[in-house]
Scaffold this motif. Structure first.
Motif, PDB file in Angstrom:
ATOM      1  N   PHE A 128       0.908  -1.180   0.084  1.00  0.00           N
ATOM      2  CA  PHE A 128       0.023   0.029   0.132  1.00  0.00           C
ATOM      3  C   PHE A 128       0.902   1.445  -0.083  1.00  0.00           C
ATOM      4  O   PHE A 128       0.696   2.091  -0.817  1.00  0.00           O
ATOM      5  CB  PHE A 128      -1.080   0.062   1.292  1.00  0.00           C
ATOM      6  N   ILE A 129       1.762   1.468   0.932  1.00  0.00           N
ATOM      7  CA  ILE A 129       2.908   2.292   0.742  1.00  0.00           C
ATOM      8  C   ILE A 129       3.524   2.711  -0.410  1.00  0.00           C
ATOM      9  O   ILE A 129       3.484   3.868  -0.897  1.00  0.00           O
ATOM     10  CB  ILE A 129       3.872   2.095   2.116  1.00  0.00           C
ATOM     11  N   LEU A 130       3.943   1.422  -0.961  1.00  0.00           N
ATOM     12  CA  LEU A 130       4.800   1.567  -2.382  1.00  0.00           C
ATOM     13  C   LEU A 130       3.643   2.100  -3.498  1.00  0.00           C
ATOM     14  O   LEU A 130       4.101   3.060  -4.258  1.00  0.00           O
ATOM     15  CB  LEU A 130       5.182   0.209  -2.668  1.00  0.00           C
ATOM     16  N   ALA A 131       2.634   1.652  -3.659  1.00  0.00           N
ATOM     17  CA  ALA A 131       1.489   2.247  -4.424  1.00  0.00           C
ATOM     18  C   ALA A 131       1.316   3.612  -4.258  1.00  0.00           C
ATOM     19  O   ALA A 131       1.240   4.472  -5.116  1.00  0.00           O
ATOM     20  CB  ALA A 131       0.159   1.445  -4.228  1.00  0.00           C
ATOM     21  N   ALA A 132       1.105   3.893  -3.019  1.00  0.00           N
ATOM     22  CA  ALA A 132       0.626   5.331  -2.806  1.00  0.00           C
ATOM     23  C   ALA A 132       1.782   6.395  -3.143  1.00  0.00           C
ATOM     24  O   ALA A 132       1.684   7.326  -3.759  1.00  0.00           O
ATOM     25  CB  ALA A 132       0.297   5.745  -1.078  1.00  0.00           C
ATOM     26  N   TRP A 133       3.121   5.844  -2.884  1.00  0.00           N
ATOM     27  CA  TRP A 133       4.278   6.533  -3.112  1.00  0.00           C
ATOM     28  C   TRP A 133       4.464   6.815  -4.405  1.00  0.00           C
ATOM     29  O   TRP A 133       4.873   7.787  -5.076  1.00  0.00           O
ATOM     30  CB  TRP A 133       5.415   5.972  -2.407  1.00  0.00           C
TER      31      TRP A 133
END
Lengths: 337, 268
Positions: free
Chosen positions: B16-21
């Protein structure tokens, strides 16, 4: 009127008066945030707010030029004092930076350790020593902080005298200039190109001796530059001009009276005034932006693989002399163009 | 719960963090070079490891050498911290006179940030590896020491009494009763210590070393290579995670008597 309502009225009136007083300057002048680093040449930027006319400058001190540049490109501050190398590096990465004024140049010095018997500017002696050490299989250890102005000055000066830093000597990167003296003291390195006030400190404490000022090369003695972003210029042209005006006033002040400079170094670093005074002998306040040397730095950085693109065109395009011309009433041909 | 679903649970937050980033970086809200997208960081990281297109310039294909340099410094500093921290911790925890004479000094030195030791480290040890190892040691030493002291001081008095009644000497008590009793606490210190040791690599490798993940991070920052800075941060994080996992395995083997009797063993 009851005591309660009297108190309420008084407090409200005092609050309104204070609010009006606090907001009054903002109504007259825009506020710009100006970042500067912690070095002998950079610290007088702390004096710009008191020299500013028509702008409120919030001068913010950072630990290093990299921090200042990062704050500028991430829009945390509006203007920044950085080095010419930072300017080139930022352009290489595609950041929106525009140079609007020079500030102070110089500050680089090549010093040698106690065990190295070399007279000042004896480049033939240095070359002979390098050859001897190379023959023995113990290359001369030459240090600098990779990527700063002193690194470029030293590489250019050595190259000019036929010494290749990558082949003829062992280059040692000591990122923090405040560690230079200790490394020289312990004999871990033989030669260092360091920055003021550390160079003066090294000489005055007897840790090392002066060898040369490395300015006889294409980059000259260029060190500090004032940069901003194009959106700041577009949105606050008058404030940018007024800030450049304060930098010009600062440079004129530093040329005529170095006492304020010594005091500000002493205030921010606690450094001995004698060392600070000595350090300023190797400093040239200069608001001009030197185009040719700037482009030479861009070329040198590309050759050294410090940057990956040819940014000479962008480096020339993003030198904006408009504000300097307006403030100094001089044509750009007299301002380094 | 199956192993697959457990793995999926672990991956949810990082993904989730990677996608948002990635989305944020590509939105153009900030210049792309200022906050490189994960895909850009991965590309640079890949070149740093495998050297396929020189995206990472002078660092291309040098990741293993850099990781080995950092790991060697961490291992050396951490190793010294483990030996000295555990031995001194046992001594302080067991002998009152050692506690009275040594602990005040230790407690005074403990809050001093490791980075502030750099000037002294250079004066004492020069430049390159030695001061770097010293700084890593400083980072790991105090958590290990404090946890060892705690472990010794909270050892079950009844066990010590029982061993004494059976004629155990002081050396036998320390070796066979106190040390094993303190082990859970010592391992907690070892795990905190290894994290601190990796944290200190960036600071340690500022002191004129020529390679290492911290060195690359610092050097890249000089040239505004935020993609490499992030790749170096991720590398340090991954190696830190791997070494912590190794200590957990060792802990599980060493504390075999706890199997089935603690929350940790229940979670597996």
């Amino acid at each position: 009127m009851t005591f309660r309502s009297l108190t309420l009225t008084t407090v409200t009136a005092a609050f309104l008066a204070l609010s009006a007083a606090a907001t009054a300057p903002a109504a007259d002048a825009e506020t710009l945030k100006l970042g500067f680093a912690k070095c002998a040449h950079c610290l007088p930027m702390a004096l710009t707010p008191e020299l500013a006319k028509g702008v409120e400058i919030e001068a913010i001190n950072f630990n290093s030029g990299n921090d200042v540049l990062t704050a500028l490109v991430s829009k945390s501050i509006d203007m920044a004092q950085v080095t010419y190398l930072h300017y080139i590096t930022a352009l290489d990465k595609g950041f929106d930076v525009v140079a609007v004024s020079g500030q102070v140049n110089g500050g680089s010095e090549i010093v040698v350790g106690k065990g190295i018997a070399l007279k000042a500017d004896d480049w033939d002696g240095l070359k002979k020593l390098i050859a001897e050490r190379k023959e023995k299989g113990e290359p001369l250890r030459v240090a600098a902080s990779r990527g700063n102005a002193q690194d470029i000055h030293m590489r250019g000066a050595l190259q000019k005298h036929g010494i290749n830093v990558n082949k003829d000597v062992q280059f040692i990167n000591i990122p923090n200039p405040s560690d230079h003296a200790a490394a020289l003291q312990r004999g871990e390195v033989d030669v260092i190109c360091t920055v003021e006030p550390f160079a003066s400190q090294i000489r005055q404490t007897g840790v090392g001796t002066h060898f040369a000022l490395p300015y006889d090369q294409a980059a000259g003695n260029l060190t500090n530059l004032i940069v901003t972003r194009s959106d700041v210029i577009k949105d606050h042209p008058k404030a940018v001009e007024a800030t450049v005006g304060s930098v010009v006033a600062l440079v004129d002040k530093l040329k005529s009276d170095q006492t304020v400079w010594v005091d500000v170094i002493n205030k921010y670093t606690g450094m001995d005034k004698a060392v600070a005074t000595e350090a300023l002998k190797n400093a040239s306040p200069d608001y001009a932006i030197h185009k040719d040397s700037t482009l030479a730095i861009a070329t040198m950085m590309r050759e050294l693989k410090y940057i990956s693109n040819d940014v000479t065109a962008a480096a020339e395009k993003n030198l904006d002399y408009t504000f300097l011309e307006a403030v100094t009433k001089k044509p750009k041909s007299e301002l380094g163009f | 719960m199956t192993a697959l679903s457990k793995s999926w649970e672990r991956a949810v937050v990082p993904l989730f963090i990677l996608a948002a980033w990635e989305v944020f970086s590509r939105s153009g809200f900030l210049p792309a070079a200022l906050l490189p997208a994960p895909s850009v960081v991965l590309h640079t990281w890949g070149d740093w490891i495998f050297g396929f297109d020189e995206t990472s310039q002078g660092n291309t294909g040098r990741w293993f050498a850099d990781a080995l340099s950092s790991a060697t410094r961490v291992a050396a500093g951490y190793g010294i911290a483990v030996v000295s921290g555990v031995l001194l911790g046992i001594a302080i925890g067991w002998w009152r006179w050692v506690e009275r004479t040594v602990e005040p000094t230790i407690q005074m030195l403990r809050p001093v940030p490791p980075v502030s030791w750099i000037p002294l480290a250079i004066i004492w040890f020069g430049i390159a590896n030695k001061p770097a190892i010293f700084l890593v040691f400083l980072g790991a030493f105090f958590p290990i020491l404090m946890n060892t002291i705690h472990g010794v001081k909270t050892a079950d008095r009844n066990l010590i009494r029982a061993a004494s009644m059976m004629g155990a000497t002081e050396q036998q008590l320390l070796r066979h009763v106190v040390f094993p009793a303190a082990l859970p606490s010592i391992f907690a210190g070892l795990r905190i210590g290894i994290g601190a040791a990796w944290m200190l690599t960036v600071t340690a490798e500022m002191v004129a070393v020529k390679s290492g993940l911290g060195y690359v991070l610092w050097d890249s920052y000089y040239f505004l290579r935020y993609d490499l800075v992030l790749a170096a941060m991720a590398s340090i994080g991954l190696l830190g995670y791997a070494t912590d996992a190794l200590i957990k395995v060792l802990m599980s083997a060493a504390l075999h008597w706890q199997h089935g009797s603690t929350l940790q063993s229940r979670e597996g």
